[in-house]
Design a protein around this motif. Structure first.
Motif, mmCIF file in Angstrom:
data_model
loop_
_atom_site.group_PDB
_atom_site.id
_atom_site.type_symbol
_atom_site.label_atom_id
_atom_site.label_comp_id
_atom_site.label_asym_id
_atom_site.label_seq_id
_atom_site.Cartn_x
_atom_site.Cartn_y
_atom_site.Cartn_z
ATOM 1 N N VAL A 60 7.011 -3.774 4.780
ATOM 2 C CA VAL A 60 8.158 -4.035 3.703
ATOM 3 C C VAL A 60 7.301 -3.431 2.316
ATOM 4 C CG1 VAL A 60 9.318 -5.470 2.032
ATOM 5 C CG2 VAL A 60 9.537 -5.886 4.647
ATOM 6 N N ARG A 61 6.026 -3.925 2.373
ATOM 7 C CA ARG A 61 5.242 -3.428 0.848
ATOM 8 C C ARG A 61 4.985 -1.917 1.009
ATOM 9 N NH1 ARG A 61 -0.465 -5.802 0.558
ATOM 10 N NH2 ARG A 61 0.463 -7.754 0.828
ATOM 11 N N ALA A 62 4.793 -1.393 2.321
ATOM 12 C CA ALA A 62 4.675 0.215 2.496
ATOM 13 C C ALA A 62 6.162 0.672 2.092
ATOM 14 C CB ALA A 62 4.254 0.540 3.924
ATOM 15 N N GLY A 63 6.995 0.144 2.590
ATOM 16 C CA GLY A 63 8.652 0.679 2.173
ATOM 17 C C GLY A 63 8.933 0.840 0.730
ATOM 18 N N LEU A 64 8.436 -0.094 0.006
ATOM 19 C CA LEU A 64 8.765 -0.258 -1.368
ATOM 20 C C LEU A 64 7.767 0.631 -2.291
ATOM 21 C CD1 LEU A 64 8.921 -4.225 -1.961
ATOM 22 C CD2 LEU A 64 10.920 -2.583 -2.187
ATOM 23 N N ALA A 65 6.610 0.990 -1.771
ATOM 24 C CA ALA A 65 5.973 1.660 -2.332
ATOM 25 C C ALA A 65 6.117 3.194 -2.052
ATOM 26 C CB ALA A 65 4.225 1.639 -1.983
ATOM 27 N N PRO A 294 0.374 -2.386 -6.506
ATOM 28 C CA PRO A 294 -0.338 -2.044 -7.913
ATOM 29 C C PRO A 294 0.520 -0.697 -8.147
ATOM 30 C CG PRO A 294 -1.532 -1.700 -6.049
ATOM 31 C CD PRO A 294 -0.370 -2.251 -5.353
ATOM 32 N N GLU A 295 -0.315 -0.338 -9.651
ATOM 33 C CA GLU A 295 0.217 1.149 -9.840
ATOM 34 C C GLU A 295 -0.433 1.925 -8.681
ATOM 35 O OE1 GLU A 295 -1.597 2.470 -13.802
ATOM 36 O OE2 GLU A 295 -0.058 4.052 -14.036
ATOM 37 N N THR A 319 -8.952 8.828 -8.537
ATOM 38 C CA THR A 319 -7.797 7.781 -7.713
ATOM 39 C C THR A 319 -7.826 7.953 -6.472
ATOM 40 O OG1 THR A 319 -6.268 9.570 -8.348
ATOM 41 C CG2 THR A 319 -6.422 8.184 -9.952
ATOM 42 N N GLN A 320 -8.735 8.644 -5.720
ATOM 43 C CA GLN A 320 -8.805 8.859 -4.200
ATOM 44 C C GLN A 320 -8.998 7.528 -3.802
ATOM 45 O OE1 GLN A 320 -8.627 11.079 -1.573
ATOM 46 N NE2 GLN A 320 -7.467 11.889 -3.279
ATOM 47 N N SER A 321 -9.805 6.520 -4.439
ATOM 48 C CA SER A 321 -9.887 4.945 -4.185
ATOM 49 C C SER A 321 -9.383 4.358 -5.279
ATOM 50 C CB SER A 321 -11.364 4.973 -3.944
ATOM 51 O OG SER A 321 -11.787 3.797 -4.365
ATOM 52 N N ARG A 322 -8.737 3.150 -4.944
ATOM 53 C CA ARG A 322 -8.042 2.299 -6.128
ATOM 54 C C ARG A 322 -9.300 1.624 -6.700
ATOM 55 N NH1 ARG A 322 -4.622 -3.121 -4.554
ATOM 56 N NH2 ARG A 322 -4.793 -4.034 -6.539
#
Ligand SMILES: [Zn+2]
Length: 475
Positions: A60-65, A294-295, A319-322
């Motif tokens: 779900v998190r992947a879907g929302l993102a 997160p952003e 930004t490659q890595s959070r």
């Protein structure tokens, strides 16, 4: 361009859950073969699956993102096929009611933003692994990967070049990493992509597509798409017809080979999974998951460019890595000069990460203390060389940048008398160089300047030293 390329990707990502999808076995890479197994993931008769809610949450998190609609009601289905790495002879997947639908991902192609549609994201379990090379005769099978939770992300055929395909996959990878859904280790196979590709003359309807399966590096996706577009164009140009088929991409040989003619969905005899209840996602849980996102990277890239004046290339690398992006933001806030911080990350910090990819995780360096080193540098209280030295110490043992500066006597010397004395000594000790300079030999000045800085252990303000040295030489 005689032909247009039409590409869609299917991306499989293993979810970073602690346990497998339908049993309590550990979800871990690299364990001894067949040690992370139980009757459920081995498909023993009578064993019943129980849904791992963390896997649903991650999907779900992947879907929302990825801006998808999340289905309030979805179900699991059996996809039937026989293969030795699948002991149940069916894979539990989702067919007509996937968890996420109709999303999109924005990609940045050298400053041009493009939107790639996401048709669906569904949950499914992974199969085991066949090992062909370890023995002379036959194959071995490792069931550790059986039942590892996966999401399959299916893009719309909106991708119009091999380069865009690579950038799209890279963007999806970053989204999955930022949201903590998958570790996306392509070399370990936890993220892999199938490339669906066809070509057509501009204005013509969609051509026949082929599929290349399980490509496991970003650049291999681009290379495979390039080669396949070329191959299909050559087939059509010579009066032939592209056959709908699955092909195997050999990245070492840079060519693909036919594997099998493409199977249709009906070949899999999809049927609802009777041992699992449907998935019903409540609004409250959905909102809770939404708040945990997160952003994301591209939003930060735009903000860094527009608000902080960071070059696009640098913004993408940071930004490659959070982890690195968070570090940058903390440091930039502590120092107040984002450009200085980004320059140091682009050179010094990325060099350290290139030498040791786990550098940041193991180091005592964080956004806070990096920011304070940058502040000392920005105010001219330490030299760039001292900044490097302090970063070395912080990386090794952590600590307080101000305290290290004091302890090592690194604060830039501004005492006019002390600098004047050092300059005088250098001129006295190097009469020939001084005379040469006075006779018009410019090069001698850098020599004297170097000597003076060395006498001050490199910890004086070079502008000040230069001024005093010039004045003395002209006297
Ligand atoms: Zn198990």
């Amino acid at each position: 361009m005689e032909y247009e390329v039409v590409i869609g990707l299917e991306i499989h990502a293993e979810l970073k859950t602690a346990t497998k999808m339908f049993c309590g076995c550990k979800n871990e890479f690299g364990a001894k073969p067949n040690t992370l197994v139980c009757p459920v993931c081995l498909g023993m008769p009578g064993a019943l699956p129980v849904m791992n809610m963390a896997a649903v949450e991650y999907a779900v998190r992947a879907g929302l993102a990825m801006n998808c609609k999340i289905s309030s009601f979805s179900k699991m289905d059996r996809k039937n096929y026989f293969y030795p790495d699948l002991p149940k002879a069916y894979q539990i997947s989702q067919y007509d009611l996937p968890l996420c639908t109709d999303g999109h991902v924005e990609i940045d192609v050298n400053g041009k933003y493009k939107r790639i549609g996401i048709e669906r994201i569904h949950l499914e379990e992974d199969a085991g692994k066949l090992i062909h090379d370890a023995i002379d005769h036959g194959s071995l099978v490792d069931y550790n990967r059986c039942g590892v939770p996966l999401i399959e992300i299916v893009s719309r055929p909106d991708i119009s070049s091999p380069e865009d395909a690579r950038i799209f996959l890279e963007t999806v990878k970053t989204i999955l990493e930022y949201t903590g859904v998958s570790d996306c280790k392509m070399q370990e196979g936890s993220l892999r992509a199938d490339v669906n590709l066809s070509v057509r003359r501009p204005g013509e309807p969609m051509g026949t597509r082929t599929e290349m399966k399980n490509i496991n590096s970003l650049h291999a996706v681009q290379r495979a798409a390039q080669a396949e577009a070329k191959r299909q164009a050559a087939v059509i140009r010579s009066g032939g017809r592209v056959i709908q088929e699955t092909r195997r991409w050999d990245d070492a040989r840079k060519e693909s080979f036919p594997l099998r003619s493409k199977e249709e969905a009906m070949d899999y005899r999809f049927m609802p999974e009777p041992d699992l209840v449907p998935l019903v996602i409540g609004q409250e849980w959905l909102e809770e998951i939404r708040r945990s996102i997160p952003e994301l990277a591209l939003s930060r890239v735009k903000r860094y460019i527009d608000d902080l004046g960071i070059p696009r290339y640098d913004a993408h690398l940071i930004t490659q890595s959070r982890f690195l992006a968070d570090m940058f933001e903390t440091a930039a806030a502590a120092c107040g000069n984002p450009k200085l911080v980004s320059n140091w990350i682009m050179t010094d910090i990325l060099r350290r990460i290139n030498e040791d990819k786990d550098f940041l995780a193991a180091s005592g360096l964080d956004g806070q203390n990096l920011g304070r080193v940058m502040l000392l540098l920005d105010k001219g209280e330490i030299t760039p060389n001292s900044a490097k030295e302090i970063l070395d110490i912080l990386a090794r043992e952590g600590g307080d940048p101000d305290a290290i500066t004091e302890k090592k006597g690194m604060r830039v010397q501004r005492d006019q008398n002390l600098i004047a004395r050092a300059v005088e000594e250098v001129i006295a000790q190097n009469p020939k160089a001084a005379a040469d300079y006075r006779a018009g030999k410019e090069k001698s000045f850098s020599f004297l300047m170097g000597k003076a800085m060395a006498a001050l252990k490199g910890r004086a303000d070079p502008v000040q030293v230069r001024e005093l040295l010039l004045r003395r030489l002209k006297e």
